[in-house]
Motif scaffolding. Structure first.
Motif, PDB file in Angstrom:
ATOM      1  N   GLU A 298      -7.386  53.420   9.647  1.00  0.00           N
ATOM      2  CA  GLU A 298      -6.353  52.966  10.583  1.00  0.00           C
ATOM      3  C   GLU A 298      -5.705  54.178  11.253  1.00  0.00           C
ATOM      4  O   GLU A 298      -5.723  55.294  10.737  1.00  0.00           O
ATOM      5  N   ASN A 299      -5.115  53.941  12.408  1.00  0.00           N
ATOM      6  CA  ASN A 299      -4.313  54.957  13.085  1.00  0.00           C
ATOM      7  C   ASN A 299      -2.955  55.031  12.379  1.00  0.00           C
ATOM      8  O   ASN A 299      -2.325  53.990  12.178  1.00  0.00           O
ATOM      9  N   PRO A 300      -2.448  56.217  11.994  1.00  0.00           N
ATOM     10  CA  PRO A 300      -1.181  56.277  11.267  1.00  0.00           C
ATOM     11  C   PRO A 300       0.043  55.997  12.131  1.00  0.00           C
ATOM     12  O   PRO A 300       1.152  55.854  11.609  1.00  0.00           O
ATOM     13  N   TYR A 301      -0.158  55.918  13.441  1.00  0.00           N
ATOM     14  CA  TYR A 301       0.965  55.719  14.352  1.00  0.00           C
ATOM     15  C   TYR A 301       1.061  54.268  14.827  1.00  0.00           C
ATOM     16  O   TYR A 301       0.158  53.479  14.643  1.00  0.00           O
ATOM     17  N   ASN A 302       2.197  53.956  15.473  1.00  0.00           N
ATOM     18  CA  ASN A 302       2.467  52.618  16.027  1.00  0.00           C
ATOM     19  C   ASN A 302       2.695  51.572  14.938  1.00  0.00           C
ATOM     20  O   ASN A 302       2.268  50.415  15.056  1.00  0.00           O
ATOM     21  N   ALA A 303       3.395  51.966  13.872  1.00  0.00           N
ATOM     22  CA  ALA A 303       3.744  51.006  12.817  1.00  0.00           C
ATOM     23  C   ALA A 303       4.653  49.910  13.385  1.00  0.00           C
ATOM     24  O   ALA A 303       5.446  50.171  14.285  1.00  0.00           O
TER      25      ALA A 303
ATOM     26  N   ASN B  37      -0.208  49.091  13.301  1.00  0.00           N
ATOM     27  CA  ASN B  37      -1.391  49.917  13.058  1.00  0.00           C
ATOM     28  C   ASN B  37      -2.145  49.504  11.802  1.00  0.00           C
ATOM     29  O   ASN B  37      -3.292  49.906  11.609  1.00  0.00           O
ATOM     30  N   ARG B  38      -1.512  48.702  10.942  1.00  0.00           N
ATOM     31  CA  ARG B  38      -2.142  48.333   9.673  1.00  0.00           C
ATOM     32  C   ARG B  38      -2.832  46.969   9.760  1.00  0.00           C
ATOM     33  O   ARG B  38      -2.354  46.062  10.432  1.00  0.00           O
TER      34      ARG B  38
END
Length: 352
Positions: free
Chosen positions: A40-45, A48-49
């Motif tokens: 997953e991308n760690p950004y845009n929580a 992003n999950r």
């Protein structure tokens, strides 16, 4: 007649299928704070999950509302996903068949056609009543599923409970009962009979009484063994996080939903009484849903007239047993008054 062993009903390749194991299937704990397992991308929580593949929070909240166990619930992208999965799990293409009532919800036949499974419709009588014997007579050794919809769409009526029970007791395959409109009915829902009938699959939806058609969340209730098959065949993350969050929020408003249902039932009685007095109305069929079916004088012309006036109902004239019939959903009092006002002004020459 008893139900066949589940393994005998399921397609052999599905029974032997090893499902895809997603990252969120392999780790379900809450203690971790660093997730580096799912690419997953760690950004845009928090978007992003990946969402919970089994929607456990929603199921834990939903189970007591529906009177079932969390393990007896499948959640999908609308009830259409559950319908399609039933075909994919139980029906061998070009070999097996399904039996269904007619008229009824059109997606059963669409899914049969997509999955290359023969579809055998059995007409209800002129009052849209079910004859279990007639339905069962259409089945043979290759019939894996029977589809019933109660309250039925487009007729709106509950199917006779005694006839449904006959089907459940005599058919050795799986019986799918679509209870999309059951919240508007006084009939006891069949989802409460899962322990009695192991061959039962009950469909429900957030689209009707729960006022959440936009989130596309459908439900199937069945034995835990059958639900495990649905979970094995479904796509890994079939219900997105936005839908799961909105489902949690609407489940917190269950008493608002009860109010909506009571309001719609009261409004339904008033609208049906007013509709019956219209010159265009020939017959209104009994209903246990949030809509009613009405036979009118010239459904095509009336439908076109309403469209011209910005009012959309459903023209069911080309459906079996529904000649010159319009299906009318109960709306707000303002919407219903607009419909009735337009129809009171209708003259056959108005559309010309």
């Amino acid at each position: 007649m008893s139900m066949k062993p589940l393994q005998k009903l399921v397609r052999p390749n599905i029974w032997a299928l090893k499902p895809y194991s997603s990252a969120r299937d392999e780790y379900k704990g809450a203690a971790a704070s660093v997730f580096l397992d799912a690419n997953e991308n760690p950004y845009n929580a928090p978007y992003n999950r990946y969402p919970d593949p089994l929607q456990l929070e929603v199921k834990e909240m939903l189970a007591p509302v529906k009177g079932v166990k969390p393990g007896q619930i499948f959640l999908g992208n609308g009830s259409d996903e559950a319908i399609d999965l039933a075909f994919r799990i139980f029906c061998e293409p070009k070999t097996d068949n399904v039996v269904a009532i007619a008229p009824t919800y059109g997606m059963y036949k669409v899914c049969a056609d997509i999955n290359d499974v023969a579809y055998r419709p059995v007409l209800l009588d002129d009052g849209f009543r079910l004859d279990a014997g007639k339905l069962l007579a259409a089945a043979d050794e290759h019939t894996k599923l029977i589809f019933l919809c109660s309250p039925n769409n487009p007729s709106g009526n509950d199917l006779e409970r005694e006839e449904i029970v006959k089907v459940l007791e005599r058919f050795p395959g799986m019986v799918v009962i679509d209870e999309a409109y059951a919240d508007f009915s006084e009939q006891k829902p069949f989802r409460e009979e899962l322990e009695t009938y192991p061959n039962l699959i009950v469909l429900n939806t957030f689209s009707k009484a729960w006022g959440s058609a936009a989130i596309r969340l459908g439900m199937a209730f069945a034995s835990e063994e059958v639900i495990s098959l649905f979970n094995k065949v479904k796509y890994p993350y079939n219900v997105n996080q936005l839908t799961q969050r909105q489902a949690v929020e609407i489940l917190k408003k269950r008493f608002d939903v009860d109010k909506w249902v009571k309001t719609l039932l009261r409004e339904r009685g008033q609208v049906m009484a007013a509709f019956a007095e219209l010159d265009i109305c020939e017959k209104i069929y009994p209903t246990n849903a949030n809509f009613f079916l009405a036979k009118v004088k010239g459904a095509d012309a009336i439908y076109a007239y309403l469209v011209k006036n910005g009012i959309i109902v459903r023209n069911r004239s080309r459906v079996e047993l529904c000649g010159d019939c319009l299906r009318v959903t109960i709306g707000t009092p303002q919407e219903d008054n607009s419909l009735l006002g337009a129809l009171r002004s209708y003259k056959p020459e108005t559309i010309k």
